[in-house]
Enzyme design. Sequence first.
Site, mmCIF file in Angstrom:
data_model
loop_
_atom_site.group_PDB
_atom_site.id
_atom_site.type_symbol
_atom_site.label_atom_id
_atom_site.label_comp_id
_atom_site.label_asym_id
_atom_site.label_seq_id
_atom_site.Cartn_x
_atom_site.Cartn_y
_atom_site.Cartn_z
ATOM 1 N N HIS A 148 3.377 10.848 6.371
ATOM 2 C CA HIS A 148 2.932 10.573 7.655
ATOM 3 C C HIS A 148 3.902 9.670 8.683
ATOM 4 O O HIS A 148 4.585 8.824 8.394
ATOM 5 C CB HIS A 148 1.758 9.422 7.623
ATOM 6 C CG HIS A 148 0.457 10.317 7.097
ATOM 7 N ND1 HIS A 148 -0.516 9.468 6.400
ATOM 8 C CD2 HIS A 148 0.442 11.567 6.720
ATOM 9 C CE1 HIS A 148 -1.230 10.448 5.895
ATOM 10 N NE2 HIS A 148 -0.823 11.703 6.092
ATOM 11 N N HIS A 200 0.862 -1.302 -0.188
ATOM 12 C CA HIS A 200 0.010 -0.048 0.077
ATOM 13 C C HIS A 200 0.922 1.275 0.122
ATOM 14 O O HIS A 200 0.404 2.418 -0.323
ATOM 15 C CB HIS A 200 -0.837 -0.096 1.248
ATOM 16 C CG HIS A 200 -1.724 -1.219 1.431
ATOM 17 N ND1 HIS A 200 -2.736 -1.421 0.710
ATOM 18 C CD2 HIS A 200 -1.565 -2.181 2.338
ATOM 19 C CE1 HIS A 200 -3.185 -2.695 0.780
ATOM 20 N NE2 HIS A 200 -2.596 -3.047 2.098
ATOM 21 N N HIS A 238 5.472 6.896 6.706
ATOM 22 C CA HIS A 238 5.116 6.321 5.306
ATOM 23 C C HIS A 238 4.701 7.494 4.436
ATOM 24 O O HIS A 238 4.555 8.472 4.963
ATOM 25 C CB HIS A 238 4.409 5.149 5.380
ATOM 26 C CG HIS A 238 2.900 5.676 5.880
ATOM 27 N ND1 HIS A 238 2.810 5.557 7.484
ATOM 28 C CD2 HIS A 238 1.895 6.266 5.389
ATOM 29 C CE1 HIS A 238 1.428 5.961 7.297
ATOM 30 N NE2 HIS A 238 0.923 6.415 6.322
ATOM 31 N N THR A 280 -6.130 6.571 8.019
ATOM 32 C CA THR A 280 -6.533 7.041 6.615
ATOM 33 C C THR A 280 -6.646 5.493 5.667
ATOM 34 O O THR A 280 -6.732 5.590 4.646
ATOM 35 C CB THR A 280 -5.910 7.805 5.807
ATOM 36 O OG1 THR A 280 -4.611 7.615 5.482
ATOM 37 C CG2 THR A 280 -5.694 9.388 6.664
ATOM 38 N N THR A 281 -6.250 4.517 6.347
ATOM 39 C CA THR A 281 -6.429 3.212 5.756
ATOM 40 C C THR A 281 -7.338 2.288 6.534
ATOM 41 O O THR A 281 -7.516 2.500 7.781
ATOM 42 C CB THR A 281 -4.881 2.478 5.653
ATOM 43 O OG1 THR A 281 -4.470 2.344 7.020
ATOM 44 C CG2 THR A 281 -4.060 3.426 4.896
ATOM 45 N N HIS A 296 2.269 8.887 1.024
ATOM 46 C CA HIS A 296 1.070 8.996 0.086
ATOM 47 C C HIS A 296 1.275 9.804 -1.170
ATOM 48 O O HIS A 296 2.026 11.006 -0.945
ATOM 49 C CB HIS A 296 -0.306 9.174 0.879
ATOM 50 C CG HIS A 296 -0.580 8.557 1.896
ATOM 51 N ND1 HIS A 296 -1.016 7.615 1.874
ATOM 52 C CD2 HIS A 296 0.029 8.804 3.241
ATOM 53 C CE1 HIS A 296 -1.605 6.936 3.015
ATOM 54 N NE2 HIS A 296 -0.702 7.640 4.043
HETATM 55 ZN ZN LIG Z 1 -0.805 7.739 6.189
#
Ligand SMILES: [Zn+2]
Length: 280
Positions: A163, A118, A144, A231-232, A146
Amino acid sequence: MKKKQISALSLLLVLSLLLAACSSSKTDSSKETDSSKEADTPVTSPVSNSEEEAHWSYEGETGPEHWGDLDPANLACVNGTEQSPINIETTETEEKADPQELTINYVPTLFSLENNGHTIQANPAASDNSITLGNDTYHLAQLHFHTPSEHQLNGNSFDMELHLVHKNEKDELAVLGLMIKEGKENSILKEAWESMPKEQTTEDVQLKQQIDLTNILPKNQDSFRYNGSLTTPSCTEGVKWIVLEEPIEMSKEQIKRFQEIFPENNRPVQNLNDREIFKY
Ligand SMILES: [Zn+2]
């Protein structure tokens, strides 16, 4: 010979279990109706039920609008009222009269990288990076990326978003969100960027050089803060969000390199509902 046969057989079994786990629950009805077939039906159901999480993605039938249907554990993705990310209208934020001070305590640290399917995630080898919010200390668990950004400022997305996920003693989360815009090459993340695993990893890639995340932060640490969620999936709420207003920079090539692995891994913005966003 026998051992080989057994291991080949178990490989086949594992493969079929994997297939069963990834496909949808199309065998559910046949399970109950015909017990005579039990003999030639491998025991797939207990294994597929114990899958850690249902397969999810950023598009199509397993995309963000379906996350809530994929697993009962994801109910907050559809029913939640304090979801992330959000669009931050900077003129509609509240100045807090009694601001809760944010202190960022990052130190040079070794990281390892994983591609979890992801995003690219960096895991610190030690837990000595932390932030304090008022009297509460949160330790850095992982960071991580995005693309494009998940949060928006005044309806605008940025090229990427970093993040930094922190956890306190009670396992409560505080996430520091940094907007990333195209600009100068980011030398702090150079080795990490050159080591990013393109395929999903089962073992972390160890980085050789320490990273001092202090050097990645923007000069101005004015922030927007609000109560949100992961957010996941599972979209769990109770996450303290701190989104820095000033973006940091990465070069066009660096952004492209990430997007070659994950062209789009951002959840769309969610309703603010009756939450307030505070400006610090
Ligand atoms: Zn994130």
